[in-house]
Design a protein around this motif. Structure first.
Motif, short mmCIF file in Angstrom:
data_model
loop_
_atom_site.label_atom_id
_atom_site.label_comp_id
_atom_site.label_asym_id
_atom_site.label_seq_id
_atom_site.Cartn_x
_atom_site.Cartn_y
_atom_site.Cartn_z
N UNK A 1 0.81 -1.21 0.00
CA UNK A 1 0.00 0.00 0.00
C UNK A 1 0.85 1.26 0.00
N UNK A 2 2.14 1.15 0.46
CA UNK A 2 2.97 2.33 0.57
C UNK A 2 3.92 2.53 -0.60
N UNK A 3 3.79 1.72 -1.65
CA UNK A 3 4.67 1.88 -2.80
C UNK A 3 4.37 3.19 -3.50
N UNK A 4 5.40 3.79 -4.17
CA UNK A 4 5.21 5.07 -4.83
C UNK A 4 4.04 5.14 -5.79
N UNK A 5 3.72 3.99 -6.44
CA UNK A 5 2.63 3.99 -7.42
C UNK A 5 1.29 4.35 -6.80
N UNK A 6 1.16 4.18 -5.48
CA UNK A 6 -0.10 4.46 -4.82
C UNK A 6 -0.20 5.92 -4.36
N UNK A 7 0.89 6.69 -4.52
CA UNK A 7 0.92 8.07 -4.06
C UNK A 7 0.48 9.03 -5.17
N UNK B 1 5.16 10.90 -6.93
CA UNK B 1 5.79 10.07 -7.95
C UNK B 1 6.78 10.86 -8.79
N UNK B 2 6.42 12.09 -9.12
CA UNK B 2 7.31 12.93 -9.94
C UNK B 2 8.59 13.24 -9.17
N UNK B 3 8.44 13.64 -7.90
CA UNK B 3 9.60 14.00 -7.10
C UNK B 3 10.54 12.82 -6.90
N UNK B 4 9.97 11.62 -6.78
CA UNK B 4 10.80 10.43 -6.60
C UNK B 4 11.46 10.01 -7.91
#
Length: 384
Positions: A40-46, A51-54
């Motif tokens: 649930x905490x993977x970047x794809x869920x944000x 996602x852009x910043x990462x």
């Protein structure tokens, strides 16, 4: 999806509650639940912003989430335009992304309106485009400061203190810190305090350009420290006066007292400590942990008297792993082979430059002790 998973887990728990393998199954369910929480905490869920910043800027996840709480964007146009702006002004892409990581809000700024005027200001003062990039890459927080209310007034103040544009630019290239200190509430009053006790402008400039944070100290505290340094007998005309002020400003009174106590534990008197502080103010800048570590090594490992640091306070400023330990081991090896007769040469070995130490000590002794250079290089390699 998550509701379905929770219902399934509930049914599984109910069916195995009375099972003899209850404990094992429950542990497996906990592990499964933890895995789901991790998913649930993977970047794809944000959000798009996170996602852009990462993915584009290289932000760590936590920092990206924190930044996204302050600003959000749903498309890449604006942040892409900021990165493109930096690149068009001589920044490499790596430098541009480093700036965004250090000052995240820059990514949503209007380049032409908020960034360009600051770059143009430095260029108008004679700073080359290459040096502008170096200054802002080294101190990107300048991009957060107001040009009219902070950068320009501070630049003019430093220029009046130093006396020429050329020397001011040289100082700013070395450290743009003076442009970050609040001019009215800190820098100007603290400079006046030093002038009141007859500290020359040249010494003030030295402190301002090498340790600008000193001038960010609360005015009242700064004045108290100046008076204390003066009361210790420091000469305001010397550089040690401003270095002593710097040392006092860098720590609270309780921390100062703790350091005094640490030195006393090794048999040094308060008078000895203050006299040494007068010769080399950096003597009291060292952390309590480093003081203990070095004193323990010199006294218990090397067999030196604790008064060694009074004669050579510089040793407290040296790197323990990269300078003190490797060179002391070489000293011990030479001493064991009878190649060193005088015990006091250890001071010279510690303070000499790397090149001189290798040439004069390690290389010259390689015939009698060929393993010395290898020993020294191994210790340096471990320290790195």
């Amino acid at each position: 999806m998550s509701i379905l998973i929770r219902r399934t887990l509930h049914q599984i728990r109910s069916s195995i509650r009375n099972s003899p393998t209850h404990c094992t199954c429950f542990t497996q369910i906990q592990s499964f639940s933890s895995s789901l929480a991790s998913i649930d905490q993977t970047p794809n869920q944000h959000s798009f912003t996170v996602n852009y910043l990462i993915n584009k800027c290289g932000f760590p996840l936590e920092k990206a989430i924190t930044a996204a709480k302050r600003f959000n964007f749903e498309t890449p146009e604006k942040p892409d335009s900021v990165i493109a702006f930096f690149c068009s002004r001589g920044f490499t892409k790596t430098q541009a992304l480093n700036v965004t990581r250090k000052v995240p809000q820059v990514i949503v700024s209007n380049p032409e309106k908020t960034l360009l005027p600051k770059l143009e200001f430095f260029k108008s003062k004679g700073v080359s485009s290459t040096d502008v990039v170096k200054i802002l890459s080294k101190t990107p927080v300048l991009l957060k400061r107001s040009l009219e209310n902070q950068i320009i007034p501070s630049f003019d103040f430093v220029r009046n203190l130093i006396g020429s544009d050329e020397r001011t630019l040289s100082a700013i290239k070395f450290s743009a810190g003076p442009l970050l200190v609040d001019l009215e509430s800190c820098m100007a009053p603290n400079v006046d305090t030093l002038r009141e006790v007859n500290v020359p402008d040249a010494k003030i400039t030295f402190l301002l350009t090498s340790q600008p944070r000193t001038f960010a100290t609360n005015c009242e505290r700064f004045r108290q420290n100046v008076e204390e340094v003066k009361g210790m007998g420091f000469n305001p005309l010397t550089v040690n006066f401003v270095l002593a002020v710097l040392a006092l400003n860098s720590m609270s009174k309780p921390v100062w007292e703790k350091k005094i106590e640490v030195y006393k534990k090794w048999g040094l008197s308060q008078d000895d400590i203050l006299v040494t502080f007068g010769k080399r103010p950096w003597f009291m800048k060292v952390s309590e942990e480093k003081i203990t570590r070095i004193m323990n090594f010199l006294v218990n490992k090397m067999g030196l008297d604790s008064s060694f640091v009074l004669k050579m306070p510089l040793v407290l400023s040296l790197s323990f792993e990269k300078r003190i330990v490797p060179r002391c081991l070489v000293y011990q090896a030479l001493q064991a082979k009878g190649l060193i007769k005088k015990r006091n040469v250890i001071g010279g070995m510690l303070k000499s430059t790397e090149m001189l130490f290798v040439q004069k000590v390690v290389t010259l002794a390689k015939e009698e002790a060929p393993e010395l250079l290898k020993l020294y290089e191994e210790k340096l390699s471990l320290a790195r």
